[in-house]
Design a protein around this motif. Structure first.
Motif, PDB file in Angstrom:
ATOM      1  N   VAL A  94       0.862  -1.179   0.000  1.00 47.26           N
ATOM      2  CA  VAL A  94       0.000   0.000   0.000  1.00 47.26           C
ATOM      3  C   VAL A  94       0.900   1.231   0.000  1.00 47.26           C
ATOM      4  CG1 VAL A  94      -1.712   1.284   1.361  1.00 47.26           C
ATOM      5  CG2 VAL A  94      -1.863  -1.204   1.197  1.00 47.26           C
ATOM      6  N   ALA A  95       0.575   2.203  -0.835  1.00 47.19           N
ATOM      7  CA  ALA A  95       1.366   3.433  -0.874  1.00 47.19           C
ATOM      8  C   ALA A  95       1.222   4.181   0.442  1.00 47.19           C
ATOM      9  CB  ALA A  95       0.898   4.310  -2.032  1.00 47.19           C
ATOM     10  N   GLU A  96       2.267   4.886   0.820  1.00 44.28           N
ATOM     11  CA  GLU A  96       2.206   5.745   2.006  1.00 44.28           C
ATOM     12  C   GLU A  96       2.899   7.046   1.667  1.00 44.28           C
ATOM     13  OE1 GLU A  96       5.033   6.556   3.962  1.00 44.28           O
ATOM     14  OE2 GLU A  96       6.466   5.120   3.232  1.00 44.28           O
ATOM     15  N   GLU A  97       2.372   8.140   2.234  1.00 34.68           N
ATOM     16  CA  GLU A  97       2.932   9.453   1.956  1.00 34.68           C
ATOM     17  C   GLU A  97       2.561  10.429   3.061  1.00 34.68           C
ATOM     18  OE1 GLU A  97       1.114  10.101  -1.864  1.00 34.68           O
ATOM     19  OE2 GLU A  97      -0.729  10.892  -0.992  1.00 34.68           O
ATOM     20  N   ARG A  98       3.374  11.457   3.197  1.00 38.15           N
ATOM     21  CA  ARG A  98       3.066  12.521   4.149  1.00 38.15           C
ATOM     22  C   ARG A  98       1.809  13.245   3.678  1.00 38.15           C
ATOM     23  NH1 ARG A  98       5.275  14.554   8.372  1.00 38.15           N
ATOM     24  NH2 ARG A  98       7.201  13.396   8.179  1.00 38.15           N
ATOM     25  N   ARG A  99       0.993  13.692   4.597  1.00 37.04           N
ATOM     26  CA  ARG A  99      -0.279  14.367   4.304  1.00 37.04           C
ATOM     27  C   ARG A  99      -0.052  15.550   3.386  1.00 37.04           C
ATOM     28  NH1 ARG A  99      -4.917  15.851   3.176  1.00 37.04           N
ATOM     29  NH2 ARG A  99      -6.454  16.596   4.647  1.00 37.04           N
ATOM     30  N   GLY A 100      -0.842  15.614   2.327  1.00 37.98           N
ATOM     31  CA  GLY A 100      -0.793  16.716   1.385  1.00 37.98           C
ATOM     32  C   GLY A 100      -2.131  17.427   1.354  1.00 37.98           C
ATOM     33  N   SER A 101      -2.430  18.040   0.230  1.00 37.16           N
ATOM     34  CA  SER A 101      -3.677  18.795   0.109  1.00 37.16           C
ATOM     35  C   SER A 101      -4.832  17.943  -0.422  1.00 37.16           C
ATOM     36  CB  SER A 101      -3.461  19.993  -0.816  1.00 37.16           C
ATOM     37  OG  SER A 101      -3.070  19.547  -2.104  1.00 37.16           O
ATOM     38  N   GLU A 102      -4.566  16.671  -0.722  1.00 36.05           N
ATOM     39  CA  GLU A 102      -5.609  15.800  -1.252  1.00 36.05           C
ATOM     40  C   GLU A 102      -6.680  15.517  -0.193  1.00 36.05           C
ATOM     41  OE1 GLU A 102      -1.705  14.894  -3.215  1.00 36.05           O
ATOM     42  OE2 GLU A 102      -2.368  14.931  -1.147  1.00 36.05           O
ATOM     43  N   ILE A 103      -7.863  15.159  -0.670  1.00 37.00           N
ATOM     44  CA  ILE A 103      -8.975  14.826   0.222  1.00 37.00           C
ATOM     45  C   ILE A 103      -8.681  13.514   0.936  1.00 37.00           C
ATOM     46  CG2 ILE A 103     -11.418  14.157   0.273  1.00 37.00           C
ATOM     47  CD1 ILE A 103     -11.819  16.077  -2.084  1.00 37.00           C
ATOM     48  N   VAL A 104      -8.988  13.475   2.232  1.00 33.63           N
ATOM     49  CA  VAL A 104      -8.813  12.272   3.044  1.00 33.63           C
ATOM     50  C   VAL A 104     -10.161  11.578   3.156  1.00 33.63           C
ATOM     51  CG1 VAL A 104      -8.269  11.439   5.354  1.00 33.63           C
ATOM     52  CG2 VAL A 104      -6.887  13.236   4.334  1.00 33.63           C
ATOM     53  N   SER A 105     -10.176  10.267   2.915  1.00 33.57           N
ATOM     54  CA  SER A 105     -11.418   9.498   2.975  1.00 33.57           C
ATOM     55  C   SER A 105     -11.838   9.185   4.397  1.00 33.57           C
ATOM     56  CB  SER A 105     -11.254   8.186   2.201  1.00 33.57           C
ATOM     57  OG  SER A 105     -10.872   8.459   0.887  1.00 33.57           O
ATOM     58  N   ALA A 106     -10.865   8.949   5.272  1.00 35.05           N
ATOM     59  CA  ALA A 106     -11.143   8.622   6.667  1.00 35.05           C
ATOM     60  C   ALA A 106      -9.907   8.924   7.499  1.00 35.05           C
ATOM     61  CB  ALA A 106     -11.518   7.154   6.819  1.00 35.05           C
ATOM     62  N   SER A 107     -10.117   9.175   8.781  1.00 30.55           N
ATOM     63  CA  SER A 107      -9.016   9.414   9.713  1.00 30.55           C
ATOM     64  C   SER A 107      -9.057   8.364  10.808  1.00 30.55           C
ATOM     65  CB  SER A 107      -9.140  10.804  10.353  1.00 30.55           C
ATOM     66  OG  SER A 107      -9.081  11.807   9.374  1.00 30.55           O
ATOM     67  N   LEU A 108      -7.906   7.717  11.037  1.00 26.41           N
ATOM     68  CA  LEU A 108      -7.768   6.770  12.136  1.00 26.41           C
ATOM     69  C   LEU A 108      -6.922   7.455  13.193  1.00 26.41           C
ATOM     70  CD1 LEU A 108      -6.938   3.496  10.154  1.00 26.41           C
ATOM     71  CD2 LEU A 108      -9.166   4.442  10.730  1.00 26.41           C
ATOM     72  N   VAL A 109      -7.502   7.712  14.356  1.00 28.60           N
ATOM     73  CA  VAL A 109      -6.842   8.462  15.417  1.00 28.60           C
ATOM     74  C   VAL A 109      -6.636   7.549  16.619  1.00 28.60           C
ATOM     75  CG1 VAL A 109      -6.934  10.516  16.866  1.00 28.60           C
ATOM     76  CG2 VAL A 109      -8.002  10.554  14.603  1.00 28.60           C
ATOM     77  N   PHE A 110      -5.365   7.317  16.975  1.00 31.33           N
ATOM     78  CA  PHE A 110      -5.029   6.460  18.114  1.00 31.33           C
ATOM     79  C   PHE A 110      -4.650   7.357  19.281  1.00 31.33           C
ATOM     80  CE2 PHE A 110      -4.680   3.908  14.412  1.00 31.33           C
ATOM     81  CZ  PHE A 110      -5.113   2.663  14.806  1.00 31.33           C
ATOM     82  N   ILE A 111      -5.388   7.223  20.389  1.00 29.99           N
ATOM     83  CA  ILE A 111      -5.176   8.093  21.548  1.00 29.99           C
ATOM     84  C   ILE A 111      -4.980   7.254  22.806  1.00 29.99           C
ATOM     85  CG2 ILE A 111      -6.499  10.025  20.588  1.00 29.99           C
ATOM     86  CD1 ILE A 111      -8.852   9.110  22.286  1.00 29.99           C
ATOM     87  N   ASP A 112      -4.361   7.893  23.802  1.00 27.73           N
ATOM     88  CA  ASP A 112      -4.252   7.249  25.108  1.00 27.73           C
ATOM     89  C   ASP A 112      -5.647   7.230  25.726  1.00 27.73           C
ATOM     90  OD1 ASP A 112      -1.456   6.895  25.019  1.00 27.73           O
ATOM     91  OD2 ASP A 112      -1.183   9.001  25.555  1.00 27.73           O
ATOM     92  N   PRO A 113      -6.064   6.112  26.322  1.00 31.22           N
ATOM     93  CA  PRO A 113      -7.421   6.027  26.869  1.00 31.22           C
ATOM     94  C   PRO A 113      -7.765   7.167  27.827  1.00 31.22           C
ATOM     95  CG  PRO A 113      -6.414   3.862  26.855  1.00 31.22           C
ATOM     96  CD  PRO A 113      -5.344   4.850  26.452  1.00 31.22           C
ATOM     97  N   ALA A 114      -6.803   7.628  28.611  1.00 26.29           N
ATOM     98  CA  ALA A 114      -7.074   8.706  29.566  1.00 26.29           C
ATOM     99  C   ALA A 114      -7.370  10.030  28.863  1.00 26.29           C
ATOM    100  CB  ALA A 114      -5.884   8.889  30.504  1.00 26.29           C
TER     101      ALA A 114
END
Length: 129
Positions: free
Chosen positions: A88-108
């Motif tokens: 799967v291609a990977e790249e630093r965020r650019g100006s293209e539209i993002v389809s979804a965001s996966l956000v990993f956070i500390d439970p607290a």
């Protein structure tokens, strides 16, 4: 399809059943951000899940790109590793539209419902541990 040496294309040929013949569809960019310490298995599982969902919607030829921004934390490193291992291609965020965001956070640090900002694309919160 158009692409530069550093960016994935903006469109791919979709083979879903929605139309009688192949047609252009936007490349599905998935933004992965989050905690500096994360269980890589959680990141990998989330990416497999979204890749599966995208293939159901766009067909097996869907083009998915893992995008990231900010510090290359444990979350970003795990996502980039998954992308490299699975073609799967990977790249630093650019100006293209993002389809979804996966956000990993500390439970607290999980925000309350009223603290979440509206977004133009779906955002999925995951506990990092």
């Amino acid at each position: 399809m158009t692409a530069t040496a550093t960016r994935a294309p903006e469109f791919f040929t979709c083979t879903c059943d929605a139309k009688s013949k192949p047609h252009l569809a936007p490349v599905q960019r998935v933004l992965v951000v989050g905690a500096p310490e994360v269980d890589p298995a959680r990141v990998h599982e989330a990416l497999w899940d979204i890749r599966y969902d995208l293939s159901l919607f766009y067909g097996p030829d869907v083009v998915m790109v893992v995008t990231y921004q900010g510090e290359e934390t444990g979350t970003v490193a795990a996502a980039r590793g998954w992308a490299a291992a699975n073609g799967v291609a990977e790249e630093r965020r650019g100006s293209e539209i993002v389809s979804a965001s996966l956000v990993f956070i500390d439970p607290a640090n999980r925000p309350g419902w009223h603290e979440r900002r509206p977004s133009t694309s779906p955002a999925y919160l995951y506990d990092a541990a």
